[in-house]
Design a protein around this motif. Structure first.
Motif, PDB file in Angstrom:
ATOM      1  N   ASP A 109      -7.371-111.686 -23.851  1.00 21.20           N
ATOM      2  CA  ASP A 109      -6.830-112.628 -22.872  1.00 21.20           C
ATOM      3  C   ASP A 109      -7.674-113.900 -22.856  1.00 21.20           C
ATOM      4  O   ASP A 109      -7.966-114.452 -21.802  1.00 21.20           O
ATOM      5  CB  ASP A 109      -6.810-111.979 -21.488  1.00 21.20           C
ATOM      6  N   GLY A 110      -8.091-114.332 -24.028  1.00 18.84           N
ATOM      7  CA  GLY A 110      -8.923-115.524 -24.140  1.00 18.84           C
ATOM      8  C   GLY A 110     -10.282-115.186 -24.727  1.00 18.84           C
ATOM      9  O   GLY A 110     -10.520-114.077 -25.218  1.00 18.84           O
ATOM     10  N   PRO A 135     -14.089-111.944 -27.753  1.00 19.39           N
ATOM     11  CA  PRO A 135     -12.795-111.872 -27.048  1.00 19.39           C
ATOM     12  C   PRO A 135     -12.945-111.251 -25.660  1.00 19.39           C
ATOM     13  O   PRO A 135     -13.816-110.417 -25.427  1.00 19.39           O
ATOM     14  CB  PRO A 135     -11.953-110.963 -27.960  1.00 19.39           C
ATOM     15  N   GLN A 136     -12.083-111.684 -24.755  1.00 21.86           N
ATOM     16  CA  GLN A 136     -11.941-111.011 -23.465  1.00 21.86           C
ATOM     17  C   GLN A 136     -10.908-109.904 -23.661  1.00 21.86           C
ATOM     18  O   GLN A 136      -9.712-110.121 -23.549  1.00 21.86           O
ATOM     19  CB  GLN A 136     -11.495-112.001 -22.385  1.00 21.86           C
ATOM     20  N   TYR A 137     -11.395-108.732 -23.985  1.00 25.88           N
ATOM     21  CA  TYR A 137     -10.529-107.640 -24.405  1.00 25.88           C
ATOM     22  C   TYR A 137      -9.514-107.285 -23.319  1.00 25.88           C
ATOM     23  O   TYR A 137      -9.854-107.115 -22.152  1.00 25.88           O
ATOM     24  CB  TYR A 137     -11.370-106.411 -24.753  1.00 25.88           C
ATOM     25  N   ASP A 138      -8.255-107.184 -23.744  1.00 27.18           N
ATOM     26  CA  ASP A 138      -7.168-106.830 -22.835  1.00 27.18           C
ATOM     27  C   ASP A 138      -6.023-106.281 -23.688  1.00 27.18           C
ATOM     28  O   ASP A 138      -5.440-107.015 -24.495  1.00 27.18           O
ATOM     29  CB  ASP A 138      -6.713-108.054 -22.042  1.00 27.18           C
ATOM     30  N   SER A 139      -5.725-105.015 -23.520  1.00 24.07           N
ATOM     31  CA  SER A 139      -4.700-104.382 -24.357  1.00 24.07           C
ATOM     32  C   SER A 139      -3.312-104.963 -24.128  1.00 24.07           C
ATOM     33  O   SER A 139      -2.403-104.744 -24.930  1.00 24.07           O
ATOM     34  CB  SER A 139      -4.672-102.870 -24.098  1.00 24.07           C
ATOM     35  N   GLU A 140      -3.117-105.699 -23.014  1.00 22.80           N
ATOM     36  CA  GLU A 140      -1.838-106.360 -22.763  1.00 22.80           C
ATOM     37  C   GLU A 140      -1.970-107.880 -22.829  1.00 22.80           C
ATOM     38  O   GLU A 140      -1.113-108.606 -22.323  1.00 22.80           O
ATOM     39  CB  GLU A 140      -1.279-105.960 -21.390  1.00 22.80           C
ATOM     40  N   GLY A 141      -3.060-108.380 -23.412  1.00 24.21           N
ATOM     41  CA  GLY A 141      -3.323-109.814 -23.436  1.00 24.21           C
ATOM     42  C   GLY A 141      -2.354-110.589 -24.311  1.00 24.21           C
ATOM     43  O   GLY A 141      -1.639-110.030 -25.144  1.00 24.21           O
ATOM     44  N   TRP A 142      -2.377-111.904 -24.141  1.00 26.92           N
ATOM     45  CA  TRP A 142      -1.438-112.781 -24.848  1.00 26.92           C
ATOM     46  C   TRP A 142      -1.903-113.142 -26.254  1.00 26.92           C
ATOM     47  O   TRP A 142      -1.135-113.658 -27.060  1.00 26.92           O
ATOM     48  CB  TRP A 142      -1.251-114.075 -24.060  1.00 26.92           C
ATOM     49  N   ALA A 172      -3.564-115.801 -32.642  1.00 28.91           N
ATOM     50  CA  ALA A 172      -2.253-116.382 -32.370  1.00 28.91           C
ATOM     51  C   ALA A 172      -1.770-115.918 -31.004  1.00 28.91           C
ATOM     52  O   ALA A 172      -2.172-114.856 -30.509  1.00 28.91           O
ATOM     53  CB  ALA A 172      -1.251-115.980 -33.454  1.00 28.91           C
ATOM     54  N   ASP A 173      -0.913-116.721 -30.418  1.00 26.69           N
ATOM     55  CA  ASP A 173      -0.293-116.386 -29.139  1.00 26.69           C
ATOM     56  C   ASP A 173       0.917-115.500 -29.425  1.00 26.69           C
ATOM     57  O   ASP A 173       1.927-115.954 -29.960  1.00 26.69           O
ATOM     58  CB  ASP A 173       0.128-117.665 -28.421  1.00 26.69           C
ATOM     59  N   VAL A 174       0.803-114.219 -29.062  1.00 25.31           N
ATOM     60  CA  VAL A 174       1.898-113.276 -29.301  1.00 25.31           C
ATOM     61  C   VAL A 174       2.608-112.900 -28.006  1.00 25.31           C
ATOM     62  O   VAL A 174       3.514-112.063 -28.014  1.00 25.31           O
ATOM     63  CB  VAL A 174       1.379-112.002 -30.006  1.00 25.31           C
ATOM     64  N   GLY A 175       2.190-113.501 -26.900  1.00 26.31           N
ATOM     65  CA  GLY A 175       2.824-113.199 -25.627  1.00 26.31           C
ATOM     66  C   GLY A 175       2.197-111.997 -24.946  1.00 26.31           C
ATOM     67  O   GLY A 175       1.606-111.124 -25.589  1.00 26.31           O
ATOM     68  N   VAL A 176       2.329-111.956 -23.644  1.00 29.12           N
ATOM     69  CA  VAL A 176       1.770-110.856 -22.863  1.00 29.12           C
ATOM     70  C   VAL A 176       2.621-109.613 -23.054  1.00 29.12           C
ATOM     71  O   VAL A 176       3.852-109.665 -22.986  1.00 29.12           O
ATOM     72  CB  VAL A 176       1.697-111.230 -21.371  1.00 29.12           C
ATOM     73  N   LEU A 177       1.958-108.494 -23.306  1.00 26.48           N
ATOM     74  CA  LEU A 177       2.652-107.221 -23.483  1.00 26.48           C
ATOM     75  C   LEU A 177       2.748-106.518 -22.138  1.00 26.48           C
ATOM     76  O   LEU A 177       1.737-106.192 -21.522  1.00 26.48           O
ATOM     77  CB  LEU A 177       1.903-106.337 -24.478  1.00 26.48           C
ATOM     78  N   SER A 178       3.955-106.317 -21.675  1.00 27.47           N
ATOM     79  CA  SER A 178       4.167-105.655 -20.390  1.00 27.47           C
ATOM     80  C   SER A 178       3.718-104.205 -20.457  1.00 27.47           C
ATOM     81  O   SER A 178       3.800-103.550 -21.502  1.00 27.47           O
ATOM     82  CB  SER A 178       5.646-105.727 -20.002  1.00 27.47           C
TER      83      SER A 178
END
Length: 243
Positions: free
Chosen positions: A70-71, A85-92, A106-112
């Motif tokens: 997430d950034g 990285p700011q690790y986030d399994s649902e990050g963008w 790359a920006d792959v979008g937030v995973l719901s």
């Protein structure tokens, strides 16, 4: 006695010459280490690309490690350290590394949370061909660690010489401490040039104080940041990587 005094004078002159030669050699070594660090840091710096590049790297089998984030975490960062990285399994953001040590994202979008990780989803496709981020032995991590080691060695050497070495001529120790905190090791290069390579040149005015160093460090950091932004806008993020 008359023969001893000239001999002692010649000995002192030889000693000063050797010290000057050793100081010059150390300056050259430190400058070369900075060049090596700069090359490694530039090569391994994360670069933003489009999703089509992710597809091309996947198709070519060039992806070694990957992670969602997430950034970038740059809090408390040091000029020689690659941002993590700011690790986030649902990050963008999808971050991946290549066999030659380069890092792309790359920006792959937030995973719901409710979104199914289908077989055609980026995460599932990457998991089939690559390892998780920070896998031991990944080229990108080895190169980034080498860059961090070089910058750390430079910082420790500079700080040791600043504290234990002869008093600086152009500025106080506090002045050079603040200047040394400039991004990209710019202050280190300035200190090497003025206080080590040209150590015999007398200062043209009173030594700069710690407060002056603090002010110049703030101004220099701002100027360097604006210069990087301008160069990135001119040449693009591939040539001048960064946020």
């Amino acid at each position: 006695m008359a023969m001893i005094i000239p001999w002692l004078g010649a000995g002192f002159a030889d000693s000063r010459s050797r010290r000057r030669l050793l100081r010059r050699a150390l300056v050259v070594v430190m400058a070369l280490c900075w060049v090596a660090w700069a090359a490694l840091a530039w090569w391994t710096a994360p670069r933003q690309v489009g999703l089509e590049q992710l597809d091309r790297d996947l198709a070519a089998g060039r992806i070694v490690t990957f992670v969602r984030a997430d950034g970038w975490d740059e809090e408390g960062g040091f000029w020689g350290r690659r941002p993590e990285p700011q690790y986030d399994s649902e990050g963008w953001m999808m971050i991946w590394s290549l066999p030659d040590g380069r890092v792309r994202y790359a920006d792959v979008g937030v995973l719901s949370i409710d979104e199914e990780r289908s077989a055609d989803h980026e995460d599932a496709r990457l998991a089939q061909v690559a390892s998780s981020w920070r896998t031991d032995g990944a080229p990108a991590d080895r190169l980034a660690d080498a860059a961090a080691l070089l910058s750390g060695a430079l910082a420790v050497t500079w700080l040791g010489m600043l504290i234990a070495g002869p008093a600086p001529r152009a500025g106080s120790r506090c002045f050079w401490f603040w200047i040394g905190l400039l991004p990209f090791g710019a202050g280190l290069l300035g200190w090497l040039l003025r206080e080590q390579w040209h150590a015999e040149v007398p200062a043209g005015r009173d030594r700069q104080s710690g407060w002056a160093g603090f002010g110049w460090a703030l101004l220099g950091g701002l100027v360097l940041s604006l210069a990087v932004l301008g160069l990135r806008a001119l040449f693009g993020g591939i040539v001048i990587p960064g946020g």
